[in-house]
Structures are given as structure tokens and as C-alpha cells.
Write an enzyme that holds these catalytic residues in place. Structure first.
Site, mmCIF file in Angstrom:
data_model
loop_
_atom_site.group_PDB
_atom_site.id
_atom_site.type_symbol
_atom_site.label_atom_id
_atom_site.label_comp_id
_atom_site.label_asym_id
_atom_site.label_seq_id
_atom_site.Cartn_x
_atom_site.Cartn_y
_atom_site.Cartn_z
ATOM 1 N N HIS A 204 43.744 51.329 44.110
ATOM 2 C CA HIS A 204 44.136 49.981 43.893
ATOM 3 C C HIS A 204 43.384 48.849 45.446
ATOM 4 O O HIS A 204 43.354 50.147 46.178
ATOM 5 C CB HIS A 204 45.605 49.924 44.460
ATOM 6 C CG HIS A 204 46.018 48.174 43.841
ATOM 7 N ND1 HIS A 204 45.836 47.312 44.945
ATOM 8 C CD2 HIS A 204 47.163 47.774 43.164
ATOM 9 C CE1 HIS A 204 46.068 45.583 44.474
ATOM 10 N NE2 HIS A 204 47.131 46.510 43.118
ATOM 11 N N ARG B 89 44.966 38.379 43.376
ATOM 12 C CA ARG B 89 43.721 37.793 42.890
ATOM 13 C C ARG B 89 43.620 37.634 41.085
ATOM 14 O O ARG B 89 43.234 36.535 41.058
ATOM 15 C CB ARG B 89 42.929 39.724 42.508
ATOM 16 C CG ARG B 89 42.670 40.238 44.146
ATOM 17 C CD ARG B 89 41.981 41.721 44.334
ATOM 18 N NE ARG B 89 42.585 42.643 43.141
ATOM 19 C CZ ARG B 89 42.608 43.533 42.085
ATOM 20 N NH1 ARG B 89 41.041 42.458 41.336
ATOM 21 N NH2 ARG B 89 43.000 43.375 42.021
#
Length: 578
Positions: free
Chosen positions: A239, A261
Site C-alpha cells: 500500500h 488519494r
């Protein structure tokens, strides 16, 4: 040492989303089955499903489609997924999310018109990630646990560590599972007609990792020793945004979810340059593997934050809005001295999810009759890359399928099987190995393993590093086998379990490194700097590893394009995109 014995019809290993759904569905079968749920920690308090922040991918919006979700999954997996498994995942997710809401009692966030809200996640062509703020996993596990605790017919074995899958005497099927009762330090063998392996993966052998501390790849290590085939073992997902709070806190490595994001968060290097445009036109919304490599490249170039990572910045989206939408993460960052809503937070790629695992069919059955698998122990659904939001969908979809299939399988396969007592005793002896050796320093060994896997089998790889890793792993395991622990009280003997954790991690780390060396191209989470091209998609192969009497055997197997071939798309995708 005496081995306690217990008989059950269905034994479920693991109490995450897969295990709990399996228990509920198996109990619903109405056959008066004896169901036993065993977990390494405490029910509802351990495992990775509880830690899910982001959400649950499901094609519910009229502008979306199951076909579109499928194509995102296949393309995100770089054409390596088992397409039957991927199709089952995306099509059954629609049914399962309704079940979560209407039967299990989950409350997910909604739009003003009452429909379920879908937020943006990287690598997807539609905002389909259903969620409960940024605490989706807690909502799902809490509601599932309420349902399981309300069913007294499900026996619960908490703080029971699974040690080995035990075959029948003739070797044709599974007969049960050997455990150690962590509370008492005693061995217990649970004889079962059907077993579900749902212990979760958890690549905790890396310096930076997100899974809970009880995860050590035990299920995959047990399957390997049982001679079962494993696939995609090189595919370790990092991640991109693990919290980097310094070496003095265990919070380092904890995920800051993809929704940051997806909502428009920016990644900045130590020079305050928004760098993802240098690596991919999708910027921060590129897939996890691409963003992780972008961050890693900045780190290797020395353009880092004070703790050696990069920054994520959300303040340009409005601190009040960020604090409202991502309350859980804002609070978590504040606890570590960071202001996520209004300032900068240091992040680093962190080992998050394991796409590899035990080979299975769409009905969760495996090559060993009576053994089923679901969740992160299984492989094939994601191929080279898991889309954010497909993980908890995977666990609940296939956990429910396993719960439906096991009672039906028992109807066709009645009775318990005679246990292979020699294998059972050998596994008891194996688990007691460290008590026969001189005590040593386990922590130093663990630190060696963390650094070796991060440096040589991590975000990027090459031949020299993988060879170095394989030699290093051989040395670490040899040192572990010569390192003992004091022969005292075995009840809650955490040093013993640290030793067992390390052995499982060493065994699976070796397979990861071997599979990574075998794959001489770059796909998704697996990136070889010496073989940076993806290779011909039309002739894609996946790696297959199994333990034999002559050692580990690794082969390449062709991907079967049962629904769609590279260069094609499914009907319905074009319409959904318009």
C-alpha cells in the site's frame, strides 16, 4: 505431551470476514451441524477485516456494471487473475452487500437520495467503493460478531493457534487440524469432516507492514507443508501510504487509506515537489503498485521526509471537510503527532496484502477433499494486483460461498475420517522443537528478516537481490532452528509463539523469493528492475509452487482467458462508461 481431542462437523479457522460469514451460512443450512470457529486471538478483536478503512467494491450504481467492475479487476490484475474467481467476486458482491445491510445490519454511508455512496478508489473507472466513513471494517466485523454471538450453536475456540492440517490415514482427504491452546499451552486436535482455511495472509515479514501482529502467514505455511499447490506467491501488495511515525512506535506502517488519494490528496517528496506526475499520468490515482514504486524511487533518490519517506497533503481540500470525511485517520495521525487535515503526514509503502495463496475453485474447494479456503489464504481472484476495496468483498463473498458449500459437501461425504496419527505426532514434536534448543535472541533474527525482505524482495526486485535473499533466508532459518526458548510454562508463552511466527514467515518468505526469481517480467505488484517489461499478455502465465519430497517445485502455468482475452472487453462495459 497429551493431546486433547474434539470432534466437530465443520471447523473454521479464522474469525475475519471470511470465517464469520462461513459460520453464519453453514449454520443457516439447517442440518443440525456441529460448527466450530477457531481463532488465534479474540473473536471480533483480531485479524485484518476489522482494520479495513476504505470500503467495499460493488457495482450498484445504474451508471456502473458488474462487467465494468470485472474488467477493472482483470486489468488491475495485469491479466493474471483466474477469471472464474474474479467473475464470482464481482457478481456475488452485489448480493453480499445487500445481505450485509438487510440481514447482518451494517450501516453504510448514503447519498442524499438514499442510495449507497460510492467513493473514488485508485485503479477503478467508477466510484463504486461503498463504505462507513473510513471505518468500514469495524462496522462489518461488529455486526457479524453480533450475529455469531447470537447463535449458541457455533462453538468458539478463542486464542487457539492452528499448527498443522492433518490428513486422513490413507492421505486422500483432510481429517482435522492440530492446535495449541494459547491460554493453557496444551495441544488440541480437532477432528473435522470439513475444514475452512480462512486465517488471513498478512505479509508481516517486511520492515513496514500493515497487518495485525497476530498475522504470520500460518495458513499458507500449513498448506505448503501439506503439499498443496500455491499460486502467485511473488505477488505481495504494498500500500503506498503507510504511516511513517518513526521506529519507536508500532503505528509505523499502519495504512492511511486509498480514499485520501481518491479524494484528491497530493504526494510530495522532501523537496515539496508533487512527484507522481513524473511516473504516471493518473498521478496519485494510479494503481497501488505504480504509486508505491513512485514513492520508493523518491526514497532511493534521497528526496525524503525526515523519517525517510514522503508526505501526503490534504489541506488544500479544506481541513474541515477532511476532518469530517476521514475522522478515523485524522484522529490516528493526531495520536502520532501529525495533522492530516491541515498539515503534512509522512508516509512510506507498506506491505499490505498477499495476492498469492492456496489454489482453489470458485466454490472454494481445494485439491485436498474436505478442505476449503476463503479470504487472503486463497489465490487467483486478484492476479498481480488487488484493487483497493476488492479485499473485504473477496472475504465476505467467498466466506459465504464456503459456508454454503461445506454442508452440501458433507451430505455427499458422510462421516469422519481416520486420522494419520504419525503425522499428528510429528507435528506436535515439530512445534516443541525450540524447547529442545539453547535459548537465543529471537528479536535479532526477526530484525534480520524484516530488513532482508524489505531490501531484496520488496517494492522492486532483481536477480542479484533475490539470490542474496534466498541465501539470507536459508541462514536465518538455520539459525532459528538452532535457537531455542526456555522450557518453562507454556501457557501464554509469547516467546514460543514469536518463534512459531518466525518459522511460518521464513517458510513463506522463501517461496515468495523463489516465485519472484521465477517470474522474469514485471506485472503489478511484482517489479523486476532487470526485467521491467510485462511480457506478452496473450501468453500470460502464473507461478505454481508446491512442496514435494525432493523440495520445492515451481512451475509456470498458462492463464485461462475464460471470459475475456487481452485486447477484448466484455459486453456492457462500453454502455456503462457512457
Amino acid at each position: 505431551m497429551t493431546i486433547e481431542r474434539l470432534r466437530t462437523d465443520i471447523l473454521i479457522l479464522g474469525s475475519g470476514g471470511a470465517g464469520l460469514f462461513a459460520a453464519l451460512h453453514a449454520q443457516r443450512a439447517g442440518q443440525d451441524l456441529d460448527i466450530t470457529l477457531a481463532t488465534k486471538g479474540l473473536l471480533g478483536k483480531c485479524g485484518c477485516t476489522r482494520m479495513v478503512q476504505g470500503g467495499y467494491n460493488v457495482a450498484l450504481n445504474p451508471g456502473d456494471s458488474v462487467e465494468r467492475h470485472f474488467m477493472d479487476t482483470i486489468e488491475g490484475g495485469k491479466w493474471l487473475p483466474n477469471q472464474e474467481l474474479a467473475w464470482t467476486l464481482v457478481s456475488k458482491a452485489v448480493e453480499r452487500v445487500r445481505e450485509l445491510e438487510n440481514e447482518i445490519g451494517c450501516f453504510f454511508d448514503r447519498n442524499p437520495d438514499g442510495t449507497l455512496h460510492g467513493k473514488a478508489f485508485a485503479g477503478q473507472t467508477f466510484d463504486r467503493t461503498v463504505h462507513k466513513g473510513d471505518l468500514t471494517g469495524i462496522e462489518i466485523i461488529n455486526r457479524l460478531m453480533e450475529q455469531v454471538w447470537a447463535r449458541p450453536g457455533v462453538r468458539k475456540l478463542e486464542e487457539h493457534r492452528a499448527l498443522a492440517l492433518i490428513p486422513s490415514r490413507d492421505g486422500t482427504a483432510i481429517a482435522g487440524v492440530l492446535f495449541v491452546d494459547i491460554r493453557k499451552g496444551t495441544f488440541r486436535f480437532v477432528e473435522a469432516r470439513a475444514v475452512l482455511l480462512a486465517t488471513g495472509g498478512g505479509p508481516t515479514m517486511y520492515r513496514y507492514h500493515t497487518p495485525s501482529g497476530d498475522k504470520s502467514m500460518d495458513g499458507i505455511a500449513m498448506a505448503l507443508r501439506a503439499g498443496l499447490p500455491l499460486r502467485d506467491m511473488e505477488m505481495v501488495q504494498f500500500h503506498p501510504t503507510g504511516l511513517l511515525a518513526g521506529p519507536e512506535t508500532r503505528m509505523t506502517g499502519t495504512v492511511l487509506e486509498e480514499g485520501l488519494r481518491g479524494a484528491g490528496g497530493h504526494l510530495l517528496n522532501g523537496d515539496m515537489h508533487r512527484f507522481m506526475g513524473d511516473y504516471d499520468p493518473k498521478l496519485e490515482r494510479a494503481t497501488r503498485d505504480v504509486v508505491s514504486r513512485g514513492i520508493y524511487a523518491e526514497m532511493k533518490a534521497g528526496r525524503t521526509s525526515p523519517n525517510g519517506g514522503v508526505y501526503i497533503k490534504m489541506s488544500h481540500l479544506g481541513p474541515k471537510d477532511v476532518a469530517k470525511k476521514f475522522k478515523g485517520m485524522v484522529d490516528r495521525c493526531r495520536d502520532c503527532g501529525f495533522d492530516l487535515a491541515g498539515g503534512l503526514v509522512e508516509v512510506v509503502p507498506t506491505a499490505h496484502y498477499f495476492m498469492g495463496g492456496l489454489v482453489c475453485n470458485a466454490d472454494t474447494s481445494t485439491a485436498m477433499p474436505g478442505l476449503f479456503v476463503a479470504g487472503e489464504d486463497a489465490s487467483g481472484m486478484h492476479g498481480a494486483n488487488r484493487l483497493g476495496g476488492n479485499g473485504v468483498a473477496n472475504s465476505t463473498v467467498f466466506g459465504g460461498i464456503a459456508g454454503d458449500m461445506m454442508p452440501a459437501w458433507l451430505v455427499r461425504n458422510p462421516g469422519h475420517r481416520t486420522v494419520n496419527e504419525e503425522v499428528l505426532q510429528a507435528e506436535v514434536d515439530r512445534a516443541q522443537h525450540p524447547f529442545r534448543k539453547k535459548p537465543g535472541d529471537l528479536n535479532t533474527l526477526r530484525e534480520k528478516l524484516l530488513d532482508l525482505m524489505w531490501e531484496d524482495v520488496g517494492v522492486t526486485r532483481d536477480e542479484a537481490g533475490l539470490d542474496r535473499a534466498l541465501t539470507g533466508l536459508e541462514n536465518i532459518e538455520a539459525e532459528l532452528l538452532s535457537t531455542g526458548i526456555p522450557d518453562g510454562d507454556k501457557a501464554f508463552n509469547l516467546t514460543w509463539h514469536d518463534w512459531l511466527n518466525l518459522r511460518s514467515q521464513c517458510e513463506t518468505s522463501r517461496v515468495i523469493a523463489l516465485a519472484a526469481k521465477q517470474r522474469r517480467n514485471s506485472r503489478g505488484a511484482h517489479f523486476r528492475t532487470d526485467y521491467p517489461e510485462p511480457g506478452d499478455l496473450a501468453t500470460s502465465c502464473f507461478t505454481m509452487v508446491r512442496q514435494t519430497a525432493d523440495g520445492l517445485k515451481i512451475t509456470d502455468e498458462p492463464v485461462r482467458f475464460t471470459h475475456v482475452k487481452p485486447g477484448e472487453t466484455l459486453l456492457g462495459v462500453k454502455d456503462a462508461a457512457e
